[in-house]
Design an enzyme around this catalytic site. Structure first.
Site, PDB file in Angstrom:
ATOM      1  N   ASP A 101       0.852  -1.188   0.000  1.00 23.12           N
ATOM      2  CA  ASP A 101       0.000   0.000   0.000  1.00 23.12           C
ATOM      3  C   ASP A 101       0.894   1.247   0.000  1.00 23.12           C
ATOM      4  OD1 ASP A 101      -2.599   1.397   0.363  1.00 23.12           O
ATOM      5  OD2 ASP A 101      -1.707   1.965   2.267  1.00 23.12           O
ATOM      6  N   THR A 134      -2.992   5.323  -4.055  1.00 23.56           N
ATOM      7  CA  THR A 134      -1.946   6.074  -3.347  1.00 23.56           C
ATOM      8  C   THR A 134      -0.565   5.838  -3.953  1.00 23.56           C
ATOM      9  OG1 THR A 134      -1.859   4.246  -1.757  1.00 23.56           O
ATOM     10  CG2 THR A 134      -3.185   6.151  -1.172  1.00 23.56           C
ATOM     11  N   THR A 135      -0.359   4.693  -4.602  1.00 27.42           N
ATOM     12  CA  THR A 135       0.900   4.457  -5.314  1.00 27.42           C
ATOM     13  C   THR A 135       0.875   5.132  -6.680  1.00 27.42           C
ATOM     14  OG1 THR A 135       1.090   2.308  -4.201  1.00 27.42           O
ATOM     15  CG2 THR A 135       2.509   2.687  -6.105  1.00 27.42           C
ATOM     16  N   ASP A 437      -8.952  -0.038   2.029  1.00 25.26           N
ATOM     17  CA  ASP A 437      -8.957   0.411   0.633  1.00 25.26           C
ATOM     18  C   ASP A 437     -10.267   0.037  -0.053  1.00 25.26           C
ATOM     19  OD1 ASP A 437      -6.481   1.456   0.974  1.00 25.26           O
ATOM     20  OD2 ASP A 437      -5.410   0.019  -0.280  1.00 25.26           O
TER      21      ASP A 437
END
Length: 569
Positions: A101, A134-135, A437
């Protein structure tokens, strides 16, 4: 990471840039020597030199910022996609976390450079806004920053680049909405598919068929699907971790779960039906003085009298609780003195009252909203009207420990609890982050009810449409928007690279398919081919991609406008 970033930045600034400064200084020295014949010429050269040195410093600061931010993006780039690698993070206290994550990795990363810290904040902003991607947002920002180096080398002013990137981000939003598919919250299967896509890159992706329905049902249970425009996940959904069993044993509990067993006293009930629940914040133990002191008792008669008074005091408290009809008692943890003692637990067990001790203060509000009970700070205020209700409260044995479940709570506000199981703490922790998530994906669909396909298809379509849009723009903006469009292809390129495919072949074939009008064509990492991902049910919320683009472009524009680094007092 902080040492690595400093090493990279110092290597670039101290190597190539320093060499360029020496060459330019030598050139200025030669020009100054040749111009000594005329005083006016000498002044002109000095002024130009001063201005030139200032521009060099601005370039050095921008390059340092770009290198530092790009180093952070490269660090998490291998974690992108279903075949991305995981990171093992070890804290100073020896705690180990295994995750891919992006928000978790970056939040634990030690960064010293200000631009690197901006990338950490960028990932945190995406986590707050969308919860997923988020990446991707960090990888996008790194790729766009890389494209700005070529634009700056062409002599395009940073302000003009920032304005063009803003226009490109706004056009990207319109393009994404044009290819989005509207969805209804009553379409449970589509919601499950979106949640499954978000879990496909996680360690627990093999259990996505179990976790995805739990995430969808938990989110929809705490809102009104017809009128809701947002979901407060942290306030309405509680995730409880319990080591033991497997991830398949994870379940959705319509009520409360306590990670502790009830009072271990002989005769105390372990199962209560039609429970009347009381929540107290006062102590069921002998009172103490407010200051430190000692009471010396020298006679046995006086000692017996003290014990007798203590017993009478505690029995009176327990009778007051029993008189209200309470048969399940929750006791808040106390730091001043013992919340309960053996004597009070013995009396309550005799009265067939189940006792759950050491309830955290942070859980009080959630318990009150779930069961309908009100916290009581003094025994005089403990009345039947402040009791909550549940159909069943029972103690259950799970793996290596025991927990207490409350189900059938007749509450006015809707809350749910998810009990996450796993073989060890690492698996349980990653399952909890993956579920978060999935919750956020459903929240995105509540906020903006549109789905788009995944697998790099949106970025490929944006690259194609923005390239066409750039040709309609005048002057230098055309270069800038074209560079922005090319930078977006880093997502399909990275997906292919992390899946062990040939990224050049995959990306060129993806371009060809989108040029033919197949905007649902994306990278199928399972087959290693380009396929229609709408038929494969690979969907993601529109808000994830649009938020990532908006936040990434905003961060890049901010970094571009920095021309100096000043130390504060």
């Amino acid at each position: 990471c902080g040492e690595g970033l400093r090493g990279v930045a110092s290597g670039v600034v101290g190597g190539g840039v320093e060499r360029q400064l020496r060459e330019r200084g030598a050139a200025r020295h030669t020009a100054g020597s040749q111009g000594r014949e005329g005083s006016n010429m000498t002044v002109t050269k000095m002024n130009k030199g001063e201005s030139y040195r200032k521009r060099e410093k601005e370039a050095d600061v921008r390059e340092s910022n770009i290198v530092a931010a790009k180093a952070v993006a490269d660090a998490v780039r291998t974690s992108l996609g279903p075949r991305g690698m995981d990171k093992m993070i070890q804290g100073d206290d020896g705690e180990v976390i295994i995750t891919n994550d992006g928000a978790t990795i970056l939040s634990k990363m030690k960064c010293m450079h200000p631009a690197a810290k901006m990338m950490q904040e960028l990932s945190a902003s995406q986590d707050i806004e969308a919860g997923d991607g988020t990446t991707s947002v960090v990888v996008l920002a790194g790729s766009i920053l890389k494209s700005t180096k070529d634009l700056l080398s062409k002599g395009i002013h940073p302000t003009l680049i920032a304005e063009a990137f803003l226009e490109a981000a706004q056009e990207s939003e319109r393009i994404l909405e044009s290819i989005g598919r509207p969805i209804s919250l009553s379409d449970r299967e589509s919601l499950i598919q979106a949640a499954t896509t978000s879990l496909s890159s996680k360690v627990v992706s093999g259990d996505s068929q179990i976790l995805s329905p739990i995430a969808v049902d938990a989110t929809l249970r705490v809102i009104n699907p017809e009128t809701a425009s947002n979901v407060d996940i942290n306030e309405n959904i509680r995730v409880v971790q319990q080591v033991g069993g497997t991830v398949e044993d994870t379940e959705l509990v319509d009520g409360l779960v306590f990670k502790k067993k009830s009072s271990n006293v002989s005769g105390a009930p372990s199962r209560v039906e039609n429970a009347k629940i009381g929540l107290i914040q006062f102590c069921l133990s002998a009172p103490k003085t407010d200051i430190e002191n000692n009471v010396v008792v020298s006679e046995y008669a006086a000692m017996d009298r003290i014990l007798r008074e203590e017993r009478k005091y505690i029995l009176k408290l327990c009778k007051r609780i029993k008189d209200t009809g309470c048969n399940v008692l929750l006791v808040q943890k106390s730091i001043l003195r013992d919340a309960t003692n053996d004597l009070s637990l013995h009396f309550l067990a005799k009265m067939k009252i189940m006792v759950i001790t050491d309830v955290e203060r942070s859980d009080i509000e959630f318990i009150s909203r779930t069961t309908g009970c009100l916290p009581v700070a003094h025994v005089d205020s403990f009345v039947p009207e402040k009791l909550g209700h549940a159909d069943l409260v029972e103690e259950v044995s799970l793996g290596s420990g025991r927990i207490v479940k409350m189900t059938g709570c007749r509450n006015k506000e809707t809350t749910v609890t998810v009990l996450v199981r796993g073989a060890n703490k690492l698996i349980v922790g990653e399952a909890e982050r993956s579920l978060h998530d999935a919750f956020c994906v459903i929240r995105c669909l509540v906020k903006k009810k549109f789905l788009i396909v995944g697998g790099g298809a949106p970025e490929a379509e944006l690259a194609l449409k923005l390239s066409k849009y750039a040709k309609t723009l005048p002057g230098q903006k055309q270069f800038c928007v074209k560079a922005f469009a090319d930078a977006l292809e880093v997502i399909p390129y990275t997906l292919a690279e992390n899946a062990g495919l040939n990224p050049i072949n995959i990306v060129t074939e993806l371009r060809r398919q989108h040029a033919l009008g197949n905007h649902n064509m994306g990278i199928n990492v399972k087959t290693g081919q380009i396929s229609d991902l709408a038929e494969e049910n690979v969907f993601q919320p529109l808000l994830v991609s649009s938020s990532a683009l908006a936040l990434a472009s905003e961060t890049v524009r901010l970094i571009l406008k920095i021309d100096d680094l000043v130390g504060a007092i």
